[in-house]
Design a protein around this motif. Structure first.
Motif, PDB file in Angstrom:
ATOM      1  N   VAL A 171     -16.991 -37.466  26.072  1.00 52.61           N
ATOM      2  CA  VAL A 171     -18.042 -37.513  26.837  1.00 52.61           C
ATOM      3  C   VAL A 171     -17.520 -36.654  28.227  1.00 52.61           C
ATOM      4  CG1 VAL A 171     -19.016 -39.776  26.668  1.00 52.61           C
ATOM      5  CG2 VAL A 171     -17.205 -39.355  28.364  1.00 52.61           C
ATOM      6  N   SER A 172     -18.641 -36.005  28.819  1.00 53.81           N
ATOM      7  CA  SER A 172     -18.219 -35.196  29.988  1.00 53.81           C
ATOM      8  C   SER A 172     -18.606 -36.191  31.256  1.00 53.81           C
ATOM      9  CB  SER A 172     -19.422 -34.264  30.100  1.00 53.81           C
ATOM     10  OG  SER A 172     -19.241 -33.422  31.423  1.00 53.81           O
ATOM     11  N   TRP A 173     -17.311 -36.414  31.994  1.00 56.73           N
ATOM     12  CA  TRP A 173     -17.462 -37.240  33.104  1.00 56.73           C
ATOM     13  C   TRP A 173     -17.329 -36.432  34.275  1.00 56.73           C
ATOM     14  CZ3 TRP A 173     -13.615 -38.475  36.863  1.00 56.73           C
ATOM     15  CH2 TRP A 173     -13.933 -39.739  37.433  1.00 56.73           C
ATOM     16  N   GLU A 174     -18.398 -36.656  35.301  1.00 49.77           N
ATOM     17  CA  GLU A 174     -18.438 -35.942  36.576  1.00 49.77           C
ATOM     18  C   GLU A 174     -18.450 -36.880  37.644  1.00 49.77           C
ATOM     19  OE1 GLU A 174     -21.249 -32.752  36.305  1.00 49.77           O
ATOM     20  OE2 GLU A 174     -20.921 -32.071  38.548  1.00 49.77           O
ATOM     21  N   LYS A 175     -17.577 -36.838  38.474  1.00 54.10           N
ATOM     22  CA  LYS A 175     -17.641 -37.909  39.621  1.00 54.10           C
ATOM     23  C   LYS A 175     -17.971 -36.844  40.897  1.00 54.10           C
ATOM     24  CE  LYS A 175     -14.398 -40.569  42.374  1.00 54.10           C
ATOM     25  NZ  LYS A 175     -12.986 -40.892  42.534  1.00 54.10           N
ATOM     26  N   VAL A 182     -15.627 -33.534  40.629  1.00 56.72           N
ATOM     27  CA  VAL A 182     -14.567 -33.461  39.462  1.00 56.72           C
ATOM     28  C   VAL A 182     -14.943 -33.732  38.179  1.00 56.72           C
ATOM     29  CG1 VAL A 182     -12.382 -34.469  38.758  1.00 56.72           C
ATOM     30  CG2 VAL A 182     -12.894 -34.379  41.246  1.00 56.72           C
ATOM     31  N   LEU A 184     -14.119 -34.117  34.136  1.00 59.74           N
ATOM     32  CA  LEU A 184     -13.218 -34.245  33.121  1.00 59.74           C
ATOM     33  C   LEU A 184     -14.022 -34.359  31.766  1.00 59.74           C
ATOM     34  CD1 LEU A 184     -11.185 -37.232  34.546  1.00 59.74           C
ATOM     35  CD2 LEU A 184     -10.774 -35.019  34.531  1.00 59.74           C
ATOM     36  N   LYS A 186     -13.789 -36.491  28.305  1.00 61.00           N
ATOM     37  CA  LYS A 186     -12.925 -37.493  27.914  1.00 61.00           C
ATOM     38  C   LYS A 186     -13.049 -37.794  26.474  1.00 61.00           C
ATOM     39  CE  LYS A 186     -13.100 -39.762  32.603  1.00 61.00           C
ATOM     40  NZ  LYS A 186     -12.843 -41.277  33.092  1.00 61.00           N
ATOM     41  N   ASN A 546      -8.592 -40.703  26.224  1.00 62.56           N
ATOM     42  CA  ASN A 546      -7.969 -39.366  26.930  1.00 62.56           C
ATOM     43  C   ASN A 546      -8.682 -38.541  27.710  1.00 62.56           C
ATOM     44  OD1 ASN A 546      -5.219 -39.603  25.112  1.00 62.56           O
ATOM     45  ND2 ASN A 546      -6.892 -39.514  23.574  1.00 62.56           N
ATOM     46  N   ARG A 547      -8.295 -37.754  28.554  1.00 57.00           N
ATOM     47  CA  ARG A 547      -8.930 -37.098  29.733  1.00 57.00           C
ATOM     48  C   ARG A 547      -8.345 -35.751  29.758  1.00 57.00           C
ATOM     49  NH1 ARG A 547      -8.084 -41.457  34.483  1.00 57.00           N
ATOM     50  NH2 ARG A 547      -6.070 -40.847  34.389  1.00 57.00           N
ATOM     51  N   GLU A 548      -9.072 -34.565  30.040  1.00 57.95           N
ATOM     52  CA  GLU A 548      -8.601 -33.372  30.338  1.00 57.95           C
ATOM     53  C   GLU A 548      -9.620 -32.766  31.431  1.00 57.95           C
ATOM     54  OE1 GLU A 548      -8.654 -30.736  26.969  1.00 57.95           O
ATOM     55  OE2 GLU A 548      -7.475 -29.116  28.146  1.00 57.95           O
ATOM     56  N   LEU A 549      -8.933 -32.177  32.393  1.00 58.91           N
ATOM     57  CA  LEU A 549      -9.736 -31.470  33.547  1.00 58.91           C
ATOM     58  C   LEU A 549     -10.602 -30.275  32.537  1.00 58.91           C
ATOM     59  CD1 LEU A 549      -9.877 -31.533  36.592  1.00 58.91           C
ATOM     60  CD2 LEU A 549      -8.598 -29.359  36.558  1.00 58.91           C
ATOM     61  N   GLU A 551     -12.864 -27.244  32.227  1.00 60.21           N
ATOM     62  CA  GLU A 551     -12.651 -25.662  32.781  1.00 60.21           C
ATOM     63  C   GLU A 551     -13.605 -25.458  33.859  1.00 60.21           C
ATOM     64  OE1 GLU A 551     -10.064 -23.631  31.942  1.00 60.21           O
ATOM     65  OE2 GLU A 551      -9.063 -25.302  30.832  1.00 60.21           O
TER      66      GLU A 551
ATOM     67  N   PHE B  22     -19.537 -41.294  34.339  1.00 56.97           N
ATOM     68  CA  PHE B  22     -19.308 -41.334  35.571  1.00 56.97           C
ATOM     69  C   PHE B  22     -20.404 -42.501  35.957  1.00 56.97           C
ATOM     70  CE2 PHE B  22     -19.748 -41.909  40.153  1.00 56.97           C
ATOM     71  CZ  PHE B  22     -18.654 -42.050  40.765  1.00 56.97           C
ATOM     72  N   VAL B 499      -3.472 -39.943  27.156  1.00 59.36           N
ATOM     73  CA  VAL B 499      -3.048 -38.807  27.774  1.00 59.36           C
ATOM     74  C   VAL B 499      -3.978 -38.019  28.694  1.00 59.36           C
ATOM     75  CG1 VAL B 499      -1.665 -36.504  27.318  1.00 59.36           C
ATOM     76  CG2 VAL B 499      -1.837 -38.440  25.792  1.00 59.36           C
ATOM     77  N   SER B 500      -3.551 -37.601  29.844  1.00 61.66           N
ATOM     78  CA  SER B 500      -4.344 -36.920  30.755  1.00 61.66           C
ATOM     79  C   SER B 500      -3.906 -35.420  30.728  1.00 61.66           C
ATOM     80  CB  SER B 500      -4.509 -37.431  32.229  1.00 61.66           C
ATOM     81  OG  SER B 500      -5.108 -38.808  32.109  1.00 61.66           O
ATOM     82  N   PHE B 501      -4.737 -34.336  30.288  1.00 59.03           N
ATOM     83  CA  PHE B 501      -4.162 -33.103  30.264  1.00 59.03           C
ATOM     84  C   PHE B 501      -4.640 -32.391  31.596  1.00 59.03           C
ATOM     85  CE2 PHE B 501      -4.178 -34.357  25.897  1.00 59.03           C
ATOM     86  CZ  PHE B 501      -2.731 -33.782  25.657  1.00 59.03           C
ATOM     87  N   LEU B 503      -4.463 -32.061  34.746  1.00 58.59           N
ATOM     88  CA  LEU B 503      -5.007 -32.566  36.095  1.00 58.59           C
ATOM     89  C   LEU B 503      -4.389 -31.554  37.000  1.00 58.59           C
ATOM     90  CD1 LEU B 503      -5.480 -36.405  35.700  1.00 58.59           C
ATOM     91  CD2 LEU B 503      -6.945 -34.583  34.823  1.00 58.59           C
TER      92      LEU B 503
END
Lengths: 551, 551
Positions: A171-175, A182, A184, A186, A546-549, A551, B22, B499-501, B503
């Motif tokens: 999923v695309s998570w946007e806060k 932000v 992420l 996930k 899992n999460r990744e910032l 781009e 979110f 894991v968080s990548f 950040l």
């Protein structure tokens, strides 16, 4: 694509697990499988006798072992199975599991459904194998080890399929953060827990084994099947078909291994105590079950002993009730985990639409119904099946010495087809409500206790205590009074025991149907597993996010 | 009808638990709650000081007790809480539970959502109470004990609501039997397991307590909240609001009781060992956690110690990375269960888009970033908050004697508002990969270890071993290499660690968002609970199916 080929079966099964109305993928009537299937099944079974069992794809055996004896012929089957070192089984399972867990769940579900479709072609072989290891009648052997077991397996596949698809893989998570935000990406992964071991029993070697096997497999865990040394053949045929199907589909057949052993060299503890084994399914006695449950670091699913009660309060017509109960206690000689054992009857008797029945009349009619059924030349032997082993026979023989008043003494019953069959009719004993030392334990086999109580409240109180302290898988109750019904429901449910009310005709308290009835609730000492609620599935894997910032 | 009033909130929350994008029911910005809320919150908090806490509706106390000390003022709060005999709490919970479990889940969900809506009005009181018991900064106190905790509670309500409505309450089941059929009416009931106890910790007395409380309540179980004696006030305010709301709605307020105790007369064991207590949620140290997990006949949900790792492999720009990490380790002085402790850096340093950085350059920049942040006059004290207790302060003070090379020595940091505040900056120590005796345990508080490894594979291997053997709640990783990323994901997920990548910016590895991130996976020694997966909910009740022959 198998995922596509069987999607319809899987979707219908998922819907059935939710709707819980009648559903069966595999018809329970033998004739649904063709006219010559029965004869061919006998033939196939006979060709297996007296030889090493060669249908497994496992290699590197340490020896061959076999000790099965037919409860019908009392002859050794003479089939030997390859035996393996526990470490070798674990090592192979670990290797096989690596590829298996990487598959998308839809592919696992497709492949596993394909194994069930192939097992279907062996239902009659498995039926004969079940009959001559467990002592079940042919019909029960066919239904329990064939279509019913396959349906329970499909239920596990379907529940796993549903649970593993519960969260989006990505999923695309946007806060929102004021003017900015932000973002992420996930991902959610269901990580299998590890190697599974399924420990089978001697009375239902397939039906009680397949749910755990398929629950392990659908959730991505490799599985080792440890059968009871006295009932290997039925599940060996099943594992053989699973392995052959998996191989044909390009998977490592060691995803599902058979770990046959012998009574004087059991490897259950070695397997279960291995740190790589994270999941254990177990069906059997309570003391070994308690050991299994005590192992640290394992997710355990047990079905142990229980004491099932029937509460008699009031009925419309007594005759269909007592016929139904006589069948329930006679079916496979009380060797079902769902068989009722303790019958609570008020001392003042029960009301019927046709007048009052005294306690003694109830007891007398129970005796006549059981004796009439089990000594019936056409019905008796087929209903009773055979006693699986000498220990159970001995318990049945000595039941008359338990104490209390012997109402019906169990005796050998003749089986016309198998003159040597180990068949023994039920013993019925009347006891008082203070004889709790007699009725507060499982007397596995053809032993029925009628317990005289003060009234239905007293019956309920005792049945509840039994379930709470000694476990119960099911409870039957007969009442025409709505208030009494509610009370029984409330009290028995509070100790996590399901109640079946007023069953008559061709439906018995012993039966638990796939896709509808939960088998064992997991709430009382009879076991912590339940076919197939979500707990039975989701304890076999771990959700990791899992999460990744972004781009 | 509350069920109707809040249906929209509940439906949205259920959808959010599935979609995992979110979602927040309760905004995390203090200003969303009105301009004067902050000032009023301080006032309300100050009015509670030095008095018996009278907002609970519990009666029959055995005494009054209180020992809280503000980590900011170092003064005793002087608030006392009523104490109760464990048996009395259990008895009242059992009575209250009887009515509560009879309610339809929609009514329980409605009533519980109403309690959250009322708690919202006390967010600022709770924030001040949290600040002066835990040492969190005002902002963290507000967010963690207010909106974030409420959202986690709503998540538990929503998950329970969904699970309890999974099966139809009643179905008509008809099995075809040739020309005839058998018809049963089946009912499915979710039976609550029994009394719940939720054992809180001193650092997150609300955030870590509410999920268990609401999970117990939505599934029909009464709950007893056992706070840490050093952090009672925040949760006492919450329980007071819950009780007042329940009473107003016509329910027994003892459905949710506070069980305050004192350090020299703890009642946790008495509560947990009581046979009527079937559910235990626990946040705290590992040894008491192991005791809780060893209690027979209980369903247990723990969050214990863990060692969180960060793997540094390669980055685009190093500056935003090291700023992000400096904040992560400084935030609330490393007293978050999600705070990273072990930083694995290859001896040859790391690649960045702007060129190579040697190991020593990485270490040096880490030191500068942490020192710069924590000694920053405007940022430092607010980020660090205060150290909750003297044991943690002592551990931080003695960190320089752990062994290894002290890169940054922790020192007291001044808080302008609170001159006596217990504030101490992080100590950074460089160790070698063979110093596992130093880095393989949780050093709760402001202690950071930089571990020099051979390469990223080695870093990963060590981080994985830590998680497997000592537990981990989270893991951070920085890499620009897709293959390395996949490997880290695979290996860390295999030991059930998320894991968080990569950040950077205003999002940190420490944060776990309700409705999206699972908090603790339940798969490694850091604990067996997970906010809020299905297991966290469905282990609190038992599905029981009843049957009746249809007329």
């Amino acid at each position: 694509m198998l995922a596509t080929k069987h999607q319809n079966i899987i979707d219908q099964a998922v819907r059935a697990t939710h709707e819980r109305t009648f559903y069966a993928q595999y018809p329970e009537h033998p004739k649904a499988y063709g006219d010559d299937a029965h004869a061919k099944g006998i033939q196939s079974y006979q060709q297996l006798l007296g030889k090493p069992f060669k249908q497994l794809l496992q290699t590197n055996e340490t020896g061959w072992s076999g000790e099965e004896v037919s409860p019908y012929t009392r002859e050794v089957l003479g089939i030997t199975y390859p035996t393996f070192a526990a470490d070798d089984l674990i090592r192979k399972a670990a290797i096989a599991g690596k590829g298996w867990k990487q598959l998308p769940v839809a592919e696992r579900a497709g492949a596993l459904t394909e194994t069930l479709e192939r097992i279907k072609d062996y239902f009659f072989d498995i039926a004969n194998a079940t009959m001559h290891t467990t002592g079940q009648s042919f019909m029960m052997s066919f239904q329990a080890s064939g279509p019913h077991a396959n349906d329970r397996a499909l239920e596990a596949i379907a529940t796993g399929y549903h649970e593993l698809l519960r969260y989006p893989p990505q999923v695309s998570w946007e806060k929102p953060m004021g003017k900015a935000s932000v973002k992420l990406v996930k991902t959610f992964r269901a990580i299998p827990k590890g190697i599974g071991v399924v420990v089978g029993c001697s009375t239902f070697p397939v039906w009680n084994t397949l749910p755990g096997v398929y629950a392990d497999l659908i959730t991505g865990n490799p599985v080792i099947v440890k059968p009871h040394p006295r009932a290997v053949l039925p599940i060996a045929i099943v594992v053989g078909v699973i392995q052959q199907t998996l191989k044909e589909l390009g998977f490592d057949p060691n995803i599902c291994q058979l770990a046959a052993d012998s009574s004087n060299n059991l490897i259950t503890k070695q397997l279960c105590e291995n740190p790589a084994v994270k999941l254990i399914d177990y069906t059997g006695g309570s003391s070994f079950g308690a050991y299994i449950e005590s192992l640290p670091g394992k997710s355990v699913f047990t079905e142990k002993a229980g004491v099932n009660s029937v509460i008699l309060d009031s009925v419309k017509e007594f005759e269909p009730v007592i016929q139904n109960l006589a069948f329930s206690v006679s079916l496979y000689s009380g060797q079902m985990c769902t068989a009722p054992q303790n019958f609570f009857v008020p001392e003042q008797g029960i009301e019927t639409a046709n007048g009052h029945l005294s306690f003694n009349e109830v007891v007398q009619q129970f005796k006549e119904a059981v004796a009439g059924l089990t000594q019936h030349p056409k019905m008796g032997a087929g209903t009773l099946g055979a006693i699986q082993n000498d220990e159970t026979l001995e318990r049945a023989r000595e039941a008359r010495q338990l104490g209390g008043k012997v109402i019906l003494e169990g005796t050998p019953v003749e089986n016309e087809e198998f003159a040597n069959a180990r068949v023994f009719g039920p013993t019925i004993i009347e006891v008082s409500s203070v004889d709790n030392k007699i009725f507060e334990k499982e007397l596995f086999g053809p032993v029925v206790l009628i317990i005289k109580t003060k009234d239905t409240d007293h019956s309920l109180q005792l049945a509840k205590q039994m379930a709470l302290n000694f476990g119960a898988i099911t409870c039957g109750a007969y009442t025409t009074d709505q208030e009494v019904k509610e009370k029984i429901l409330e009290e028995m449910n509070s100790v996590f025991t399901p109640v079946s009310f007023n069953l008559t005709g061709p439906i018995w308290v012993n039966q638990h149907a796939a896709f509808s009835d939960f088998h064992v609730t997991g709430g009382n000492p009879a076991g912590n597993a339940s076919f197939t609620n979500q707990e039975f599935i989701i304890k076999r894997f771990v959700w990791v996010g899992n999460r990744e910032l972004a781009e």
